[in-house]
Design an enzyme around this catalytic site. Structure first.
Site, PDB file in Angstrom:
ATOM      1  N   PHE A  62       0.872  -1.091  -0.109  1.00  0.00           N
ATOM      2  CA  PHE A  62       0.011   0.151   0.002  1.00  0.00           C
ATOM      3  C   PHE A  62       0.797   1.294   0.113  1.00  0.00           C
ATOM      4  O   PHE A  62       0.328   2.337   0.373  1.00  0.00           O
ATOM      5  CB  PHE A  62      -1.099   0.097   1.189  1.00  0.00           C
TER       6      PHE A  62
ATOM      7  N   GLY B  65      -5.673   0.986  -8.589  1.00  0.00           N
ATOM      8  CA  GLY B  65      -5.445   0.887  -7.135  1.00  0.00           C
ATOM      9  C   GLY B  65      -5.712   2.092  -6.179  1.00  0.00           C
ATOM     10  O   GLY B  65      -6.280   1.789  -5.012  1.00  0.00           O
ATOM     11  N   GLU B  66      -5.631   3.294  -6.625  1.00  0.00           N
ATOM     12  CA  GLU B  66      -5.950   4.447  -5.991  1.00  0.00           C
ATOM     13  C   GLU B  66      -7.145   4.747  -5.929  1.00  0.00           C
ATOM     14  O   GLU B  66      -7.877   5.158  -4.720  1.00  0.00           O
ATOM     15  CB  GLU B  66      -4.891   5.666  -6.145  1.00  0.00           C
TER      16      GLU B  66
ATOM     17  N   ARG C 246      -9.203   0.827 -20.296  1.00  0.00           N
ATOM     18  CA  ARG C 246      -9.592  -0.400 -20.581  1.00  0.00           C
ATOM     19  C   ARG C 246      -9.243  -1.477 -19.243  1.00  0.00           C
ATOM     20  O   ARG C 246      -8.274  -0.994 -18.743  1.00  0.00           O
ATOM     21  CB  ARG C 246      -8.265  -1.058 -21.649  1.00  0.00           C
ATOM     22  N   ILE C 247     -10.024  -2.443 -19.168  1.00  0.00           N
ATOM     23  CA  ILE C 247      -9.871  -3.209 -18.207  1.00  0.00           C
ATOM     24  C   ILE C 247      -9.142  -4.633 -18.469  1.00  0.00           C
ATOM     25  O   ILE C 247      -9.792  -5.297 -19.449  1.00  0.00           O
ATOM     26  CB  ILE C 247     -11.365  -3.636 -17.481  1.00  0.00           C
TER      27      ILE C 247
ATOM     28  N   PRO D  19     -10.857  -8.251 -15.761  1.00  0.00           N
ATOM     29  CA  PRO D  19     -12.002  -7.925 -15.053  1.00  0.00           C
ATOM     30  C   PRO D  19     -12.297  -8.652 -13.636  1.00  0.00           C
ATOM     31  O   PRO D  19     -12.399  -8.043 -12.563  1.00  0.00           O
ATOM     32  CB  PRO D  19     -13.256  -8.567 -15.815  1.00  0.00           C
TER      33      PRO D  19
ATOM     34  N   GLN E 129      -9.095  -5.900  -6.916  1.00  0.00           N
ATOM     35  CA  GLN E 129      -8.265  -4.881  -6.534  1.00  0.00           C
ATOM     36  C   GLN E 129      -9.165  -3.728  -5.940  1.00  0.00           C
ATOM     37  O   GLN E 129      -8.932  -3.011  -5.206  1.00  0.00           O
ATOM     38  CB  GLN E 129      -7.425  -4.436  -7.864  1.00  0.00           C
TER      39      GLN E 129
ATOM     40  N   LYS F 176      -5.868   2.728 -17.065  1.00  0.00           N
ATOM     41  CA  LYS F 176      -5.667   3.888 -16.212  1.00  0.00           C
ATOM     42  C   LYS F 176      -5.141   3.697 -14.937  1.00  0.00           C
ATOM     43  O   LYS F 176      -4.723   4.598 -14.022  1.00  0.00           O
ATOM     44  CB  LYS F 176      -6.726   4.925 -16.224  1.00  0.00           C
ATOM     45  N   GLY F 177      -5.508   2.281 -14.635  1.00  0.00           N
ATOM     46  CA  GLY F 177      -5.048   2.016 -13.075  1.00  0.00           C
ATOM     47  C   GLY F 177      -6.115   2.151 -12.374  1.00  0.00           C
ATOM     48  O   GLY F 177      -7.119   2.934 -12.543  1.00  0.00           O
TER      49      GLY F 177
HETATM   50 MO1  MOS Z   1       1.152   3.230  -3.821  1.00  0.00          MO
HETATM   51  S1  MOS Z   1       0.569   4.700  -2.264  1.00  0.00           S
HETATM   52  O1  MOS Z   1       0.283   3.504  -4.975  1.00  0.00           O
HETATM   53  O2  MOS Z   1       2.159   2.283  -3.547  1.00  0.00           O
END
Ligand code: MOS
Length: 697
Positions: A239, A661-662, A585-586, A589, A595, A658-659
């Site tokens: 993280f 995670g955040e 684009r995914i 899925p 995630q 585009k990602g």
């Molecule tokens: Mo993270 S805060 O994108 O490792």
């Protein structure tokens, strides 16, 4: 054989290795004749070490070395600054002087034959300090905010005259927000195994950025970069905490050098609260002015985050406010408050998750003042372009996310008035918030190799902290080469492989995915030439600077929360979370959904549980263990859904990704807080929301 390319829900290619224990994490590595090291941390918050009674500990069984600033080798600490390092200040030079800058700072290192012997010696070692009271609270009158000297969050934006427009606005909202410090608390502890061979050093180390750990440790020890190798095939969650190379990595290498043997160093859970970064506590003020029909006429966002005295940690606290909504008058200001604490670091959704909490809570408050549905209010302020600089968005599916999320969530069954929905004696609340995060991409490299048996090996330095990078990169390679995934082996997590940007900032697919694609395109060309012998091709990718200049690139989404609040006990239960995302684009899925669920779980933690508490006297994190630092567990999680809108972005990068995670953590906390208000009529502007905030509600 499975012909699986981009867009299919391939199961994790490393799933079997993970569930059988074959996957090896940093602390799983062992070297012959390895010794064990334990860090001794300062037990005062500020001051200096006046004596270290090493002699009595050196005689204890198995102890090989007691290293403190009095006897530690002088280290080169050559200048080195990576993109994830603070833009200003200087990193800690461990054991190079007797100063104590924060509670828990490493002041000594014990190296012993066994971990048990090292722990005993560390517990026995007597250190005397000259201590002065540290400043650890931003609200302390002595705290002095400063302007950051660079960095992504350094965006003090002013367009129009926001103060004047706010004063003149027919409808106004103004509120202050206080969000607690959080720690990353991944399952895997920080760990490094260090082994020297002459002046060559190998580190098996938990890292989200192995090529930078290599460069950083080379700079610390004054070595040529190629003398250091960093290996990290698996990460058990991070993280953000393993983006930087923290003091324990240096100490493992230092210990190994002093005793002339390989050394293993694993931080305790408690130590991970001391010097491996944290999400800074933030104090924010948001003021919104609007017309009676809900058009924003003024947006003011003022925020301050804590940092250490020796480095400026800078994050994008107020940045999203400059492009999220349309308003002719916007003022954002971001400042830092240096304290006697360790330097914070990016934690999932860094900056945005805190800033968006303040902004999206404020929008919600305004919606009640205006009597306009929260989604409708946002739609009325949907910008056509990025108004911070006038550039078009490469793509922006915000409105589609509102609509898809509202439909999947069942927003239409919400009755607008607070306290108007019940389930027996429980108060039910439905809330929503927007989310966003920049679509980053940085230069990355990969290598593809055709083996004699027709299989393909891909090498790239990237890490996989859990999102499924092994799998998604395999899919990119399979797709590009037109091969079954079983014939492709991904090799990542080594500084010996072609360099990549940090495995963070939701940029791995955009950066490394496009590099793997490029390497496979080049390998295909090699194969077509019918070349003989070694078939190998490299590939690189980077964002086209012209495209970067022309477009504003971000992922967007909408988060919906349903909570049930016990009006007597103040307990909040999140019954449902629905996220709808426009993230290009995914690639997979199934993994994308997984995630996003992880991000939303993190958001529940931020909203309702996570809070690192410092002792005001010495800055000691008092709840530095999983018993008192609360994170959501299975029983805290009810139903979570992630949905994706169709989004084709021809500009953002070659893969159109585009990602996630955040963007999947950002927006969750305000959606929950807004739902709590809808349930109870009680507005909570400080996080985490606690039982005592809602007792007898
Ligand atoms: Mo993270 S805060 O994108 O490792």
């Amino acid at each position: 054989m499975t012909a699986v390319g981009i867009g299919t829900s391939l199961a994790r290619v490393d799933g079997r290795a993970k569930v059988t224990g074959a996957a090896r994490y940093a602390a799983d590595f062992n070297r012959p004749h390895q010794a064990h090291a334990v860090i001794v941390g300062a037990t005062v918050g500020l001051g200096r070490v006046v004596s270290v009674d090493a002699e009595s500990v050196e005689r204890m069984p198995g102890v090989l070395a007691v290293i403190s600033h009095r006897n530690a080798p002088k280290l080169a600490y050559r200048a080195h600054r990576a993109p994830i390092d603070p833009p200003a200040g200087e990193r800690l030079h461990v054991l190079q002087d007797g100063q104590v800058r924060f509670y828990g700072q490493p002041v000594a290192l014990i190296v012993a034959e066994t971990l048990d012997q090292a722990e005993r010696a560390a517990a026995t070692l007597q250190i005397r300090y000259e201590a002065t009271p540290p400043l650890v609270d931003q609200l302390d009158k002595r705290a002095q905010p400063v302007d950051p000297q660079g960095g992504r969050g350094h965006s003090n934006v002013e367009r129009g005259d926001a103060e004047k427009a706010f004063a003149a606005a027919p409808v106004k909202f103004s509120g202050e927000f206080d969000m607690a410090r959080e720690n990353h608390t991944p399952m895997e502890l920080h760990a490094t195994v260090a082994a020297w061979e002459g002046d060559r050093l190998t580190l098996w180390s938990k890292s989200q950025f192995v090529v930078n750990e290599q460069a950083e440790i080379a700079a610390v020890f004054g070595l040529p970069r190629e003398n250091v190798q960093v290996i990290c095939p698996f990460i058990g969650g991070a993280f953000g905490t393993s983006l930087r190379t923290w003091p324990h990595v240096t100490l493992a290498a230092l210990g190994a050098r002093v005793v002339g043997r390989p050394v293993k160093l694993v931080l305790t859970r408690r130590q991970t609260f001391f010097h491996t970064g944290h999400r800074p506590r933030t104090l924010q003020r948001v003021a919104l002015g609007a017309t009676r029909d809900g058009k924003l006429t003024a947006v003011i966002h003022d925020g301050a985050g804590e940092t250490s005295r020796y480095e400026q940690y800078v994050e994008a606290l107020t940045s999203a406010t400059t492009y999220m909504y349309s308003s002719p008058n916007v003022l954002t200001r971001y400042r830092l408050v240096p304290l006697d604490i360790a330097t914070p670091l990016y934690m999932r959704g860094p900056g945005e998750s805190s800033g968006i909490f303040a902004l999206e809570s404020s929008l919600d408050e305004l919606s009640y003042q205006l009597g306009i549905d929260p989604i409708e209010l946002r739609k009325r302020n949907e910008p056509k372009v990025d108004e911070s600089d006038g550039r078009p968005f490469s793509s922006r599916s915000m409105v589609q996310c509102y609509d898809l999320g509202a439909e999947k969530f069942g927003w239409s069954r919400r009755t607008p008035a607070p306290r108007s929905m019940r389930d027996d004696r429980l108060l039910i609340g439905l809330g929503m918030a927007s989310t966003t995060y920049p679509a980053l991409q940085n230069a990355a490299n990969a290598r593809a190799r055709l083996l004699p048996d027709g299989a393909v090996e891909i090498e790239t330095a990237a890490s996989d902290m859990g999102p499924g990078t092994y799998t998604s990169l395999t899919q990119v390679a399979a797709d590009t080469l037109g091969m079954p995934v079983e014939r492709i082996t991904l090799k990542i997590g080594s500084s010996a492989f072609p360099p990549t940007p940090p495995h963070g900032g939701s940029q791995t697919m955009a950066s490394v995915g496009t590099a793997v694609h490029a390497a496979c395109v080049n390998l295909r060309a090699e194969i077509a030439k019918g070349g003989r012998g070694k078939m190998e091709a490299s590939g690189s990718s980077a964002r086209d600077p012209e495209v970067a200049r022309r477009y504003s690139m971000h992922a967007f989404g909408a988060v919906f929360a349903e909570v049930a609040v016990d009006p007597d006990l103040g307990m909040v239960r999140v019954r449902r979370l629905v996220g709808a995302y426009g993230a290009g684009r995914i690639v997979n899925p199934r993994l994308a959904r997984s995630q996003c669920i992880g991000g939303m779980v993190g958001g529940i933690g931020q909203a309702l549980m996570e809070r690192t508490v410092l002792d005001a006297r010495d800055g000691r994190p008092v709840n530095a263990h999983m018993g008192d630092y609360l994170v959501p567990v299975n029983l805290d999680i009810a139903q979570i859904e992630a949905h994706f809108v169709e989004e084709h972005d021809p500009h953002v990068n070659g893969l159109g990704v585009k990602g996630l995670g955040e963007v999947s953590l950002v927006g969750v906390a305000p959606a929950i807080a807004n739902a709590v208000f809808h349930a109870t009529g009680k507005r909570l502007r400080n996080l985490p929301i606690r039982l005592e905030d809602l007792l007898h509600t």
